[in-house]
Motif scaffolding. Structure first.
Motif, PDB file in Angstrom:
ATOM      1  N   SER A  52      -5.596  -4.257  10.813  1.00 45.90           N
ATOM      2  CA  SER A  52      -5.166  -2.882  10.515  1.00 45.90           C
ATOM      3  C   SER A  52      -5.046  -2.654   9.013  1.00 45.90           C
ATOM      4  O   SER A  52      -5.382  -1.581   8.499  1.00 45.90           O
ATOM      5  N   SER A  53      -4.597  -3.668   8.285  1.00 47.33           N
ATOM      6  CA  SER A  53      -4.470  -3.545   6.827  1.00 47.33           C
ATOM      7  C   SER A  53      -5.834  -3.531   6.156  1.00 47.33           C
ATOM      8  O   SER A  53      -6.036  -2.834   5.155  1.00 47.33           O
ATOM      9  N   ILE A  54      -6.781  -4.284   6.702  1.00 47.61           N
ATOM     10  CA  ILE A  54      -8.142  -4.253   6.157  1.00 47.61           C
ATOM     11  C   ILE A  54      -8.709  -2.845   6.313  1.00 47.61           C
ATOM     12  O   ILE A  54      -9.327  -2.298   5.393  1.00 47.61           O
ATOM     13  N   GLY A  55      -8.472  -2.230   7.470  1.00 47.89           N
ATOM     14  CA  GLY A  55      -8.913  -0.854   7.677  1.00 47.89           C
ATOM     15  C   GLY A  55      -8.293   0.096   6.672  1.00 47.89           C
ATOM     16  O   GLY A  55      -8.962   0.982   6.129  1.00 47.89           O
ATOM     17  N   ARG A  56      -7.018  -0.092   6.392  1.00 52.15           N
ATOM     18  CA  ARG A  56      -6.321   0.759   5.417  1.00 52.15           C
ATOM     19  C   ARG A  56      -6.816   0.501   3.999  1.00 52.15           C
ATOM     20  O   ARG A  56      -6.888   1.424   3.185  1.00 52.15           O
ATOM     21  N   ILE A  57      -7.173  -0.750   3.688  1.00 54.66           N
ATOM     22  CA  ILE A  57      -7.761  -1.049   2.374  1.00 54.66           C
ATOM     23  C   ILE A  57      -9.087  -0.306   2.248  1.00 54.66           C
ATOM     24  O   ILE A  57      -9.363   0.334   1.234  1.00 54.66           O
ATOM     25  N   GLU A  58      -9.906  -0.388   3.291  1.00 61.09           N
ATOM     26  CA  GLU A  58     -11.236   0.221   3.243  1.00 61.09           C
ATOM     27  C   GLU A  58     -11.191   1.742   3.128  1.00 61.09           C
ATOM     28  O   GLU A  58     -12.101   2.344   2.575  1.00 61.09           O
ATOM     29  N   THR A  59     -10.143   2.360   3.624  1.00 55.60           N
ATOM     30  CA  THR A  59     -10.024   3.816   3.506  1.00 55.60           C
ATOM     31  C   THR A  59      -9.256   4.234   2.250  1.00 55.60           C
ATOM     32  O   THR A  59      -9.077   5.425   2.002  1.00 55.60           O
ATOM     33  N   GLY A  60      -8.798   3.257   1.477  1.00 56.06           N
ATOM     34  CA  GLY A  60      -8.050   3.568   0.253  1.00 56.06           C
ATOM     35  C   GLY A  60      -6.614   3.944   0.501  1.00 56.06           C
ATOM     36  O   GLY A  60      -5.959   4.502  -0.372  1.00 56.06           O
ATOM     37  N   ASP A  61      -6.099   3.617   1.690  1.00 53.84           N
ATOM     38  CA  ASP A  61      -4.720   3.959   2.029  1.00 53.84           C
ATOM     39  C   ASP A  61      -3.750   2.811   1.796  1.00 53.84           C
ATOM     40  O   ASP A  61      -2.550   2.976   2.017  1.00 53.84           O
ATOM     41  N   ARG A  62      -4.251   1.648   1.404  1.00 49.74           N
ATOM     42  CA  ARG A  62      -3.385   0.492   1.127  1.00 49.74           C
ATOM     43  C   ARG A  62      -3.779  -0.103  -0.209  1.00 49.74           C
ATOM     44  O   ARG A  62      -4.948  -0.320  -0.490  1.00 49.74           O
ATOM     45  N   ARG A  63      -2.766  -0.364  -1.015  1.00 49.59           N
ATOM     46  CA  ARG A  63      -3.004  -1.017  -2.308  1.00 49.59           C
ATOM     47  C   ARG A  63      -3.493  -2.450  -2.095  1.00 49.59           C
ATOM     48  O   ARG A  63      -3.125  -3.090  -1.121  1.00 49.59           O
ATOM     49  N   VAL A  64      -4.255  -2.938  -3.048  1.00 49.71           N
ATOM     50  CA  VAL A  64      -4.750  -4.308  -3.012  1.00 49.71           C
ATOM     51  C   VAL A  64      -4.061  -5.078  -4.133  1.00 49.71           C
ATOM     52  O   VAL A  64      -4.215  -4.749  -5.306  1.00 49.71           O
ATOM     53  N   GLU A  65      -3.278  -6.062  -3.747  1.00 47.80           N
ATOM     54  CA  GLU A  65      -2.620  -6.920  -4.736  1.00 47.80           C
ATOM     55  C   GLU A  65      -3.680  -7.830  -5.366  1.00 47.80           C
ATOM     56  O   GLU A  65      -4.742  -8.046  -4.793  1.00 47.80           O
ATOM     57  N   VAL A  66      -3.379  -8.404  -6.516  1.00 48.38           N
ATOM     58  CA  VAL A  66      -4.372  -9.266  -7.171  1.00 48.38           C
ATOM     59  C   VAL A  66      -4.693 -10.490  -6.314  1.00 48.38           C
ATOM     60  O   VAL A  66      -5.847 -10.949  -6.296  1.00 48.38           O
ATOM     61  N   ASP A  67      -3.718 -11.033  -5.588  1.00 45.96           N
ATOM     62  CA  ASP A  67      -4.002 -12.149  -4.692  1.00 45.96           C
ATOM     63  C   ASP A  67      -4.929 -11.718  -3.562  1.00 45.96           C
ATOM     64  O   ASP A  67      -5.815 -12.467  -3.149  1.00 45.96           O
ATOM     65  N   ASP A  68      -4.734 -10.491  -3.057  1.00 42.82           N
ATOM     66  CA  ASP A  68      -5.634  -9.942  -2.045  1.00 42.82           C
ATOM     67  C   ASP A  68      -7.052  -9.848  -2.596  1.00 42.82           C
ATOM     68  O   ASP A  68      -8.021 -10.199  -1.925  1.00 42.82           O
ATOM     69  N   LEU A  69      -7.173  -9.355  -3.827  1.00 42.06           N
ATOM     70  CA  LEU A  69      -8.482  -9.180  -4.451  1.00 42.06           C
ATOM     71  C   LEU A  69      -9.238 -10.504  -4.511  1.00 42.06           C
ATOM     72  O   LEU A  69     -10.417 -10.581  -4.155  1.00 42.06           O
ATOM     73  N   MET A  70      -8.547 -11.546  -4.951  1.00 40.83           N
ATOM     74  CA  MET A  70      -9.183 -12.858  -5.060  1.00 40.83           C
ATOM     75  C   MET A  70      -9.579 -13.374  -3.676  1.00 40.83           C
ATOM     76  O   MET A  70     -10.704 -13.838  -3.473  1.00 40.83           O
ATOM     77  N   ALA A  71      -8.670 -13.296  -2.711  1.00 41.32           N
ATOM     78  CA  ALA A  71      -8.951 -13.784  -1.359  1.00 41.32           C
ATOM     79  C   ALA A  71     -10.083 -12.990  -0.710  1.00 41.32           C
ATOM     80  O   ALA A  71     -10.966 -13.581  -0.053  1.00 41.32           O
ATOM     81  N   LEU A  72     -10.087 -11.675  -0.876  1.00 46.37           N
ATOM     82  CA  LEU A  72     -11.163 -10.849  -0.310  1.00 46.37           C
ATOM     83  C   LEU A  72     -12.508 -11.210  -0.920  1.00 46.37           C
ATOM     84  O   LEU A  72     -13.516 -11.332  -0.211  1.00 46.37           O
TER      85      LEU A  72
END
Length: 158
Positions: A52-72
């Protein structure tokens, strides 16, 4: 403090968050990975992000932390930089950088790769010596001497 008050004081979601989301979706789709596949890969690598959070990231509705950015980026097999900038078709296309505004895509890429300063400003230190441009400071400390020589800021070079 109520949750609503905290949300109101945060900066609004900006262009980089939206760009990262668009790029996650684009790169994920290009390799035939579902959101569930991506969530499993992230969890297997020790940085779980729910579907669900990946979906929210993809729609721009969830912030991406720097750790998320690296892991993604690792899970998608790309660099973090590839997630940060819009996929422009031409270096002359305009893209938006958070905190800066619109710039040409080639200029933006040069900036994030550490090969181009956004502003051509020469600064000096307390002794009146020119400081290294942003591009020279964008590399790890172990590369600092080499970059100073490259930019002609090494006082020992004849």
């Amino acid at each position: 403090m109520p949750t609503q008050d905290r949300r109101e004081r945060r900066n609004p979601i900006g262009p980089t968050t939206r760009t990262v989301g668009t790029n996650v979706r684009r790169f994920r789709s290009e390799i035939g990975m579902t959101q569930a596949d991506l969530a499993k890969s992230l969890a297997a690598n020790g940085h779980p992000i729910p579907v669900s959070s990946i979906g929210r990231i993809e729609t721009g509705d969830r912030r991406v932390e720097v750790d998320d950015l690296m892991a993604l980026s690792l899970a998608l097999g790309i660099t973090p930089v590839a997630l940060l900038l819009p996929g422009a078709r031409s270096p002359r296309d305009h893209v938006e950088l958070t905190g800066w505004g619109e710039v040409e895509a080639g200029f933006a890429w040069g900036y994030v790769l550490g090969t181009r300063d956004l502003v051509d400003v020469v600064t000096v230190d307390d002794d009146g010596q020119p400081t290294a441009p942003m591009a020279a400071r964008a590399y790890p400390l172990w590369a600092e001497d080499e970059m100073k020589r490259f930019y002609g800021l090494d006082q020992t070079t004849p």
